[in-house]
Write a protein that holds these residues in place. Sequence first.
Motif, mmCIF file in Angstrom:
data_model
loop_
_atom_site.group_PDB
_atom_site.id
_atom_site.type_symbol
_atom_site.label_atom_id
_atom_site.label_comp_id
_atom_site.label_asym_id
_atom_site.label_seq_id
_atom_site.Cartn_x
_atom_site.Cartn_y
_atom_site.Cartn_z
ATOM 1 N N GLN A 136 73.033 -49.876 -14.055
ATOM 2 C CA GLN A 136 74.283 -50.627 -13.899
ATOM 3 C C GLN A 136 74.128 -51.887 -13.043
ATOM 4 O O GLN A 136 74.838 -52.861 -13.254
ATOM 5 N N GLY A 137 73.232 -51.826 -12.063
ATOM 6 C CA GLY A 137 73.071 -52.960 -11.147
ATOM 7 C C GLY A 137 74.162 -53.020 -10.087
ATOM 8 O O GLY A 137 75.113 -52.244 -10.116
ATOM 9 N N ALA A 138 74.024 -53.982 -9.154
ATOM 10 C CA ALA A 138 74.997 -54.131 -8.057
ATOM 11 C C ALA A 138 75.870 -55.358 -8.331
ATOM 12 O O ALA A 138 75.481 -56.204 -9.151
ATOM 13 N N PRO A 139 77.035 -55.524 -7.670
ATOM 14 C CA PRO A 139 77.662 -54.553 -6.768
ATOM 15 C C PRO A 139 78.139 -53.304 -7.499
ATOM 16 O O PRO A 139 78.503 -53.354 -8.671
ATOM 17 N N ILE A 140 78.126 -52.191 -6.762
ATOM 18 C CA ILE A 140 78.513 -50.910 -7.336
ATOM 19 C C ILE A 140 79.072 -50.031 -6.203
ATOM 20 O O ILE A 140 78.746 -50.281 -5.034
ATOM 21 N N VAL A 141 79.906 -49.072 -6.556
ATOM 22 C CA VAL A 141 80.609 -48.308 -5.530
ATOM 23 C C VAL A 141 80.175 -46.840 -5.580
ATOM 24 O O VAL A 141 80.180 -46.219 -6.641
ATOM 25 N N ILE A 142 79.789 -46.292 -4.408
ATOM 26 C CA ILE A 142 79.302 -44.910 -4.317
ATOM 27 C C ILE A 142 80.310 -44.104 -3.505
ATOM 28 O O ILE A 142 80.653 -44.502 -2.389
ATOM 29 N N ILE A 155 80.704 -49.566 -0.588
ATOM 30 C CA ILE A 155 80.701 -50.674 -1.546
ATOM 31 C C ILE A 155 79.323 -51.317 -1.378
ATOM 32 O O ILE A 155 79.071 -52.003 -0.390
ATOM 33 N N ALA A 156 78.430 -51.050 -2.324
ATOM 34 C CA ALA A 156 77.054 -51.529 -2.172
ATOM 35 C C ALA A 156 76.895 -52.868 -2.884
ATOM 36 O O ALA A 156 77.168 -52.997 -4.072
ATOM 37 N N MET A 157 76.473 -53.864 -2.110
ATOM 38 C CA MET A 157 76.314 -55.206 -2.680
ATOM 39 C C MET A 157 74.936 -55.389 -3.306
ATOM 40 O O MET A 157 74.720 -56.314 -4.076
ATOM 41 N N THR A 158 73.990 -54.485 -2.942
ATOM 42 C CA THR A 158 72.660 -54.559 -3.552
ATOM 43 C C THR A 158 72.288 -53.181 -4.104
ATOM 44 O O THR A 158 72.816 -52.160 -3.656
ATOM 45 N N GLU A 159 71.333 -53.169 -5.049
ATOM 46 C CA GLU A 159 70.862 -51.905 -5.621
ATOM 47 C C GLU A 159 70.246 -51.017 -4.548
ATOM 48 O O GLU A 159 70.456 -49.807 -4.515
ATOM 49 N N GLU A 160 69.514 -51.653 -3.637
ATOM 50 C CA GLU A 160 68.837 -50.908 -2.562
ATOM 51 C C GLU A 160 69.821 -50.128 -1.701
ATOM 52 O O GLU A 160 69.628 -48.958 -1.390
ATOM 53 N N GLU A 161 70.888 -50.856 -1.324
ATOM 54 C CA GLU A 161 71.927 -50.258 -0.496
ATOM 55 C C GLU A 161 72.567 -49.080 -1.241
ATOM 56 O O GLU A 161 72.842 -48.025 -0.658
ATOM 57 N N TYR A 187 82.462 -51.827 -9.593
ATOM 58 C CA TYR A 187 83.124 -52.562 -8.515
ATOM 59 C C TYR A 187 84.230 -53.424 -9.118
ATOM 60 O O TYR A 187 84.000 -54.169 -10.062
ATOM 61 N N MET A 188 85.445 -53.282 -8.575
ATOM 62 C CA MET A 188 86.573 -54.078 -9.084
ATOM 63 C C MET A 188 86.932 -55.129 -8.055
ATOM 64 O O MET A 188 87.015 -54.837 -6.866
ATOM 65 N N GLU A 189 87.176 -56.348 -8.536
ATOM 66 C CA GLU A 189 87.551 -57.408 -7.612
ATOM 67 C C GLU A 189 88.992 -57.809 -7.902
ATOM 68 O O GLU A 189 89.345 -58.086 -9.039
ATOM 69 N N GLY A 190 89.825 -57.803 -6.867
ATOM 70 C CA GLY A 190 91.224 -58.179 -7.070
ATOM 71 C C GLY A 190 91.999 -57.978 -5.800
ATOM 72 O O GLY A 190 91.430 -57.953 -4.712
#
Length: 432
Positions: A136-142, A155-161, A187-190
Amino acid sequence: MNILLIGSGGREHALAWKLEQSPKCEKLFCAPGNAGISEVAECVDIAAEDVEGIVKFSKENKIDFVVIGPEQPLVDGLASALRDANISVFGPNKDAAQLEGSKGFMKDFFARHNIPTAAYARFTSIDEAVAYIKEQGAPIVIKTDGLAAGKGVIIAMTEEEAIKAATDMLSGEAFGEAGMELVIEEYMEGEEISYFALSDGENYLPLTSAQDHKRVGDGDTGLNTGGMGAYSPFHQMTDELEQKILTHIIEPTVKGMKADGYPFQGVLYAGLMVVNGEPRMIEYNIRFGDPECQPLMMRLDSDLVDILLATDNGTLHEYKDKVQWKDQASLCVVMAANGYPGSYKKGTEIKSTTALNEMDGVKLFHAGTTRDDSDALVNSGGRVLGVVGIGDTIEQAQNKAYQGVDQIDWPDGFCRRDIGWRAIAAQKTKVA
Ligand code: AMP
Ligand code: GLY
């Protein structure tokens, strides 16, 4: 009626204040309450999580109605236990409480009933979670599946995080049991808002909207907290947006819960992201928000006992279009102990709070407060006071709230100085 309120926060002080104003309320108890609540209710020393103790107290004291403030007792089955004992209660049964108690349950529910939300997958295996994050790649939410006091979301801004967060959670290191199952989502932006509606299992009753401020620092910076301030209604709420929330989210939720065999009785607190004018669900809470409840209660003109009781006895339809709100804005500033949300001192003295009683358009709600041996008001928690202002605009409500804050003499506490800033900035640009 004899009413018992469960909880000890600012939300509960606001509920107690409103419940006590009802002509139906003869005697109000609160378990366990706080120093502010003790001014409007008789506080009893029973923990909010003590299901057996609360049922026993309710029977012995002929309690007619129990209002449950926080989520933990609901997830633990307090409302179910009270209903089994034939006591009226505000709050969902244990199975319906999974809507907040398990993020996996909630996301599967959204999928089943076509409720708009972020794309997601559930994991118990580290390898599979890592593979999904890479795909999926980043940003992504865990997110942890279980309750983690608002801290189980990264809220991870990088894959590593993202990989590190998922690994720490699934290994049990970060959150124990609650983190052994994960939801990983888009990750949803709004613009993030809160919307509240009551449900009696069959019908819903729209309440109103609010906006919380979760970060500890001005300008929405720093660590996440339980909430540092909120105002109501949301500054960009329109009839069109509200209608979308009701028809795409609240209505299918009430119908879906019933169809799935978990009729929901209580308040649905929808945490929403408004993305290009379209509301999408972040999460449900199954109780009022804290601090959103404080500005909500300031604006409510109708009898709170009536509408909360109607969620239990299935008569919510009788209140359709009848709930009255002040046509004003209200805004709550939370005062917290220095150090919060990290470690902080307890037992520090708070002075000059009574000055607020004399002020127009200002109301003080207590959260983590108690009285020490010499009867001085001291803090017993991290979030300690909520000062609510009301006015014709959000800016006026904000001015009132900070006038109240400035009366309080508490060197060991702090607050954000910018609650409502997005709304006020947006209104200023509109005028300019
Ligand atoms: P939750 O505990 O699910 O409310 O998440 C805590 C906070 O994380 C929310 O209030 C949002 O600000 C943020 N958040 C959660 N999920 C998402 C998402 N999918 N996209 C963007 N932000 C999110
Ligand atoms: N204000 C956030 C919450 O009550 O969960």
